[in-house]
Design an enzyme around this catalytic site. Sequence first.
Site, PDB file in Angstrom:
ATOM      1  N   ASP A   6       0.854  -1.234  -0.052  1.00  9.69           N
ATOM      2  CA  ASP A   6       0.141  -0.209  -0.044  1.00  9.69           C
ATOM      3  C   ASP A   6       0.823   1.243  -0.016  1.00  9.69           C
ATOM      4  OD1 ASP A   6      -2.109   1.703   0.496  1.00  9.69           O
ATOM      5  OD2 ASP A   6      -1.648   1.369   2.737  1.00  9.69           O
ATOM      6  N   ASP A   8      -0.333   4.860   0.991  1.00 12.02           N
ATOM      7  CA  ASP A   8      -0.492   6.128   1.790  1.00 12.02           C
ATOM      8  C   ASP A   8      -0.142   5.294   3.296  1.00 12.02           C
ATOM      9  OD1 ASP A   8      -1.457   8.168   0.413  1.00 12.02           O
ATOM     10  OD2 ASP A   8      -3.170   7.195  -0.156  1.00 12.02           O
TER      11      ASP A   8
HETATM   12 MG   LIG Z   1      -2.718   3.046   3.499  1.00 14.05          MG
END
Ligand SMILES: [Mg+2]
Length: 173
Positions: A6, A8
């Site tokens: 991922d 963020d």
């Molecule tokens: Mg995230």
Amino acid sequence: MVIFVDMDEVMADTYGAHIEIYNKEFKECLTLETCMGHEVWHTVPKDRQLSVKNHARNKGFFRGLKPIADSKAVLRELSLSHEVYIASAAMQFPNSLEEKSEWLDEHFPFIPWQQRILCGHKHILKGDVLIDDRSYNLESFEGRSLMFTSPHNVNISGFERADNWQEIAEKLL
Ligand SMILES: [Mg+2]
């Protein structure tokens, strides 16, 4: 292994950016410590919450994020021995897709576009490992779910955790 990562709050310091923008806008001195266990928007007065929630809609928000410590070095190593894919929800905010792509070009040029999945729901992902800070993404993953520690998730239990990229290296390299 096929490893999904991922962006963020795993590769990019979104949380820190929210605090920085909020402090600048309202001349406050909110700290990471005071936000611990919550979303940043949740810790500010009610009449300012919408402003924080809208940070991600501002042009340049995703483009200017700081990479999380050691993410570059460890991901470079990981990508030598595993199939590493970036898996980031980019469809919620219209400006984020292009900015995330440019951000990856700048900070993670060794991960080519063919290995960048800028997506909606992550439950369609099938692979060996998912590194993410959100429980709702990790819950539905059928492989090994690794929760990357972020100030907002410190009180969530039930997941294997990595507190930083050095721990990811210890687990996966
Ligand atoms: Mg995230």
